[in-house]
Design a protein around this motif. Structure first.
Motif, PDB file in Angstrom:
ATOM      1  N   ILE A 121       5.303 -14.126  -0.656  1.00  0.00           N
ATOM      2  CA  ILE A 121       5.999 -12.864  -0.436  1.00  0.00           C
ATOM      3  C   ILE A 121       5.528 -12.349   0.918  1.00  0.00           C
ATOM      4  O   ILE A 121       4.331 -12.143   1.117  1.00  0.00           O
ATOM      5  CB  ILE A 121       5.699 -11.839  -1.549  1.00  0.00           C
ATOM      6  N   ASP A 122       6.459 -12.156   1.848  1.00  0.00           N
ATOM      7  CA  ASP A 122       6.095 -11.780   3.211  1.00  0.00           C
ATOM      8  C   ASP A 122       7.053 -10.707   3.733  1.00  0.00           C
ATOM      9  O   ASP A 122       8.281 -10.846   3.626  1.00  0.00           O
ATOM     10  CB  ASP A 122       6.150 -13.013   4.126  1.00  0.00           C
ATOM     11  N   GLY A 123       6.487  -9.646   4.280  1.00  0.00           N
ATOM     12  CA  GLY A 123       7.281  -8.602   4.908  1.00  0.00           C
ATOM     13  C   GLY A 123       8.141  -7.812   3.939  1.00  0.00           C
ATOM     14  O   GLY A 123       9.211  -7.344   4.309  1.00  0.00           O
ATOM     15  N   CYS A 124       7.667  -7.630   2.717  1.00  0.00           N
ATOM     16  CA  CYS A 124       8.430  -6.892   1.704  1.00  0.00           C
ATOM     17  C   CYS A 124       7.805  -5.520   1.462  1.00  0.00           C
ATOM     18  O   CYS A 124       6.581  -5.362   1.538  1.00  0.00           O
ATOM     19  CB  CYS A 124       8.491  -7.689   0.409  1.00  0.00           C
ATOM     20  N   HIS A 125       8.655  -4.542   1.152  1.00  0.00           N
ATOM     21  CA  HIS A 125       8.191  -3.167   1.018  1.00  0.00           C
ATOM     22  C   HIS A 125       8.866  -2.494  -0.171  1.00  0.00           C
ATOM     23  O   HIS A 125      10.076  -2.628  -0.354  1.00  0.00           O
ATOM     24  CB  HIS A 125       8.487  -2.392   2.304  1.00  0.00           C
ATOM     25  N   VAL A 126       8.066  -1.793  -0.945  1.00  0.00           N
ATOM     26  CA  VAL A 126       8.571  -0.966  -2.038  1.00  0.00           C
ATOM     27  C   VAL A 126       8.165   0.463  -1.703  1.00  0.00           C
ATOM     28  O   VAL A 126       6.982   0.755  -1.537  1.00  0.00           O
ATOM     29  CB  VAL A 126       7.991  -1.402  -3.401  1.00  0.00           C
ATOM     30  N   THR A 127       9.153   1.360  -1.563  1.00  0.00           N
ATOM     31  CA  THR A 127       8.881   2.723  -1.114  1.00  0.00           C
ATOM     32  C   THR A 127       9.377   3.741  -2.136  1.00  0.00           C
ATOM     33  O   THR A 127      10.361   3.512  -2.831  1.00  0.00           O
ATOM     34  CB  THR A 127       9.560   2.994   0.241  1.00  0.00           C
ATOM     35  N   HIS A 128       8.671   4.867  -2.215  1.00  0.00           N
ATOM     36  CA  HIS A 128       9.040   5.993  -3.076  1.00  0.00           C
ATOM     37  C   HIS A 128       9.247   5.545  -4.530  1.00  0.00           C
ATOM     38  O   HIS A 128      10.196   5.971  -5.188  1.00  0.00           O
ATOM     39  CB  HIS A 128      10.291   6.704  -2.560  1.00  0.00           C
ATOM     40  N   ALA A 129       8.376   4.693  -5.022  1.00  0.00           N
ATOM     41  CA  ALA A 129       8.557   4.082  -6.342  1.00  0.00           C
ATOM     42  C   ALA A 129       7.809   4.827  -7.437  1.00  0.00           C
ATOM     43  O   ALA A 129       6.769   5.445  -7.194  1.00  0.00           O
ATOM     44  CB  ALA A 129       8.081   2.640  -6.307  1.00  0.00           C
ATOM     45  N   ILE A 130       8.332   4.719  -8.645  1.00  0.00           N
ATOM     46  CA  ILE A 130       7.638   5.150  -9.851  1.00  0.00           C
ATOM     47  C   ILE A 130       7.709   3.981 -10.823  1.00  0.00           C
ATOM     48  O   ILE A 130       8.788   3.604 -11.289  1.00  0.00           O
ATOM     49  CB  ILE A 130       8.264   6.403 -10.474  1.00  0.00           C
ATOM     50  N   ILE A 131       6.550   3.380 -11.082  1.00  0.00           N
ATOM     51  CA  ILE A 131       6.458   2.256 -12.010  1.00  0.00           C
ATOM     52  C   ILE A 131       5.609   2.703 -13.189  1.00  0.00           C
ATOM     53  O   ILE A 131       4.462   3.105 -13.016  1.00  0.00           O
ATOM     54  CB  ILE A 131       5.841   1.019 -11.340  1.00  0.00           C
ATOM     55  N   SER A 132       6.169   2.618 -14.384  1.00  0.00           N
ATOM     56  CA  SER A 132       5.469   3.039 -15.588  1.00  0.00           C
ATOM     57  C   SER A 132       5.487   1.894 -16.594  1.00  0.00           C
ATOM     58  O   SER A 132       6.540   1.484 -17.061  1.00  0.00           O
ATOM     59  CB  SER A 132       6.144   4.279 -16.187  1.00  0.00           C
ATOM     60  N   ALA A 133       4.310   1.386 -16.902  1.00  0.00           N
ATOM     61  CA  ALA A 133       4.159   0.312 -17.888  1.00  0.00           C
ATOM     62  C   ALA A 133       3.225   0.828 -18.975  1.00  0.00           C
ATOM     63  O   ALA A 133       2.040   0.523 -19.000  1.00  0.00           O
ATOM     64  CB  ALA A 133       3.611  -0.943 -17.233  1.00  0.00           C
ATOM     65  N   THR A 134       3.761   1.626 -19.863  1.00  0.00           N
ATOM     66  CA  THR A 134       2.936   2.355 -20.823  1.00  0.00           C
ATOM     67  C   THR A 134       2.201   1.461 -21.811  1.00  0.00           C
ATOM     68  O   THR A 134       1.211   1.878 -22.390  1.00  0.00           O
ATOM     69  CB  THR A 134       3.785   3.379 -21.592  1.00  0.00           C
ATOM     70  N   ALA A 135       2.667   0.237 -22.007  1.00  0.00           N
ATOM     71  CA  ALA A 135       1.967  -0.676 -22.911  1.00  0.00           C
ATOM     72  C   ALA A 135       1.619  -1.973 -22.198  1.00  0.00           C
ATOM     73  O   ALA A 135       1.352  -2.983 -22.837  1.00  0.00           O
ATOM     74  CB  ALA A 135       2.821  -0.957 -24.144  1.00  0.00           C
ATOM     75  N   GLY A 136       1.631  -1.957 -20.857  1.00  0.00           N
ATOM     76  CA  GLY A 136       1.504  -3.213 -20.126  1.00  0.00           C
ATOM     77  C   GLY A 136       0.270  -3.350 -19.262  1.00  0.00           C
ATOM     78  O   GLY A 136      -0.346  -2.372 -18.848  1.00  0.00           O
ATOM     79  N   TYR A 137      -0.053  -4.610 -18.995  1.00  0.00           N
ATOM     80  CA  TYR A 137      -1.131  -5.010 -18.104  1.00  0.00           C
ATOM     81  C   TYR A 137      -0.543  -5.868 -16.991  1.00  0.00           C
ATOM     82  O   TYR A 137       0.568  -6.357 -17.098  1.00  0.00           O
ATOM     83  CB  TYR A 137      -2.168  -5.855 -18.849  1.00  0.00           C
ATOM     84  N   GLN A 138      -1.327  -6.101 -15.942  1.00  0.00           N
ATOM     85  CA  GLN A 138      -0.930  -6.896 -14.788  1.00  0.00           C
ATOM     86  C   GLN A 138       0.311  -6.297 -14.133  1.00  0.00           C
ATOM     87  O   GLN A 138       1.387  -6.879 -14.103  1.00  0.00           O
ATOM     88  CB  GLN A 138      -0.728  -8.359 -15.182  1.00  0.00           C
ATOM     89  N   ILE A 139       0.101  -5.101 -13.604  1.00  0.00           N
ATOM     90  CA  ILE A 139       1.165  -4.328 -12.995  1.00  0.00           C
ATOM     91  C   ILE A 139       0.804  -4.071 -11.526  1.00  0.00           C
ATOM     92  O   ILE A 139      -0.309  -3.641 -11.229  1.00  0.00           O
ATOM     93  CB  ILE A 139       1.347  -2.968 -13.714  1.00  0.00           C
ATOM     94  N   GLY A 140       1.749  -4.339 -10.610  1.00  0.00           N
ATOM     95  CA  GLY A 140       1.481  -4.109  -9.199  1.00  0.00           C
ATOM     96  C   GLY A 140       2.686  -3.564  -8.471  1.00  0.00           C
ATOM     97  O   GLY A 140       3.829  -3.738  -8.902  1.00  0.00           O
ATOM     98  N   GLY A 141       2.440  -2.917  -7.359  1.00  0.00           N
ATOM     99  CA  GLY A 141       3.521  -2.355  -6.563  1.00  0.00           C
ATOM    100  C   GLY A 141       4.445  -3.411  -5.987  1.00  0.00           C
ATOM    101  O   GLY A 141       5.649  -3.204  -5.861  1.00  0.00           O
ATOM    102  N   ILE A 142       3.901  -4.578  -5.655  1.00  0.00           N
ATOM    103  CA  ILE A 142       4.699  -5.695  -5.147  1.00  0.00           C
ATOM    104  C   ILE A 142       4.876  -6.762  -6.227  1.00  0.00           C
ATOM    105  O   ILE A 142       5.980  -7.195  -6.504  1.00  0.00           O
ATOM    106  CB  ILE A 142       4.051  -6.310  -3.885  1.00  0.00           C
ATOM    107  N   SER A 143       3.780  -7.195  -6.850  1.00  0.00           N
ATOM    108  CA  SER A 143       3.835  -8.250  -7.866  1.00  0.00           C
ATOM    109  C   SER A 143       2.851  -7.948  -8.990  1.00  0.00           C
ATOM    110  O   SER A 143       1.762  -7.434  -8.749  1.00  0.00           O
ATOM    111  CB  SER A 143       3.490  -9.602  -7.217  1.00  0.00           C
ATOM    112  N   GLY A 144       3.227  -8.306 -10.196  1.00  0.00           N
ATOM    113  CA  GLY A 144       2.332  -8.100 -11.330  1.00  0.00           C
ATOM    114  C   GLY A 144       1.188  -9.100 -11.353  1.00  0.00           C
ATOM    115  O   GLY A 144       0.038  -8.747 -11.535  1.00  0.00           O
ATOM    116  N   GLN A 145       1.510 -10.363 -11.174  1.00  0.00           N
ATOM    117  CA  GLN A 145       0.515 -11.431 -11.157  1.00  0.00           C
ATOM    118  C   GLN A 145       0.885 -12.404 -10.059  1.00  0.00           C
ATOM    119  O   GLN A 145       2.067 -12.685  -9.838  1.00  0.00           O
ATOM    120  CB  GLN A 145       0.476 -12.163 -12.493  1.00  0.00           C
ATOM    121  N   GLY A 146      -0.125 -12.936  -9.364  1.00  0.00           N
ATOM    122  CA  GLY A 146       0.184 -13.826  -8.261  1.00  0.00           C
ATOM    123  C   GLY A 146      -0.720 -15.023  -8.144  1.00  0.00           C
ATOM    124  O   GLY A 146      -1.929 -14.910  -8.279  1.00  0.00           O
TER     125      GLY A 146
END
Length: 142
Positions: free
Chosen positions: A32-57
């Motif tokens: 993943i190169d040169g990618c952007h996530v802006t003004h985000a709201i990510i809610s994983a109320t029962a989850g693990y491995q959560i990231g702004g770009i990728s959950g697991q890598g």
């Protein structure tokens, strides 16, 4: 094992009860190169491995950014929740809020390991990256 390059996702609203979730991809085996996530709201109320770009890598993430808010139980990072690959020249800005009794939350990555999925050891690079904002953790256990 592919490449995601020069993608911008703006005003993402993502709510899940699942695991391995990110603003660009849930699980990354490529680049993943040169990618952007802006003004985000990510809610994983029962989850693990959560990231702004990728959950697991297991693939390299470079020249990427995240801005926004993430809420999850653990293994959470502004760029990637859990990784066994290089992170180069990435930055995250916002609020990371861990709601569970789990551990591993960080501005760039919640958990970084030198072991791949095949338990091979590798030397990793986390360079030229930064986080600005707030990290808040609450433990709901008595």
């Amino acid at each position: 094992n592919g490449t995601i390059k020069n993608l911008t996702v703006d005003s993402l609203r993502l709510s899940t009860m699942g695991y391995v979730t990110g603003g660009i991809t849930g699980k990354n085996y490529g680049t993943i190169d040169g990618c952007h996530v802006t003004h985000a709201i990510i809610s994983a109320t029962a989850g693990y491995q959560i990231g702004g770009i990728s959950g697991q890598g297991e693939g390299k993430i470079s020249n990427c950014s995240f801005s926004g808010h993430i809420t999850a139980l653990g293994y959470m990072g502004g760029i990637v929740g859990r990784t066994s690959a290089d992170i180069i020249n990435c930055h995250a800005k916002g609020t990371l809020y861990m709601t569970g009794s789990a551990v591993f939350v960080g501005g760039i990555t919640g958990y970084i390991t030198g072991l791949t999925g095949e338990n091979e050891r590798r030397s990793l690079k986390l360079t030229d990256s930064y986080f600005s904002g707030v990290i808040q953790a609450s433990n709901n256990q008595e």
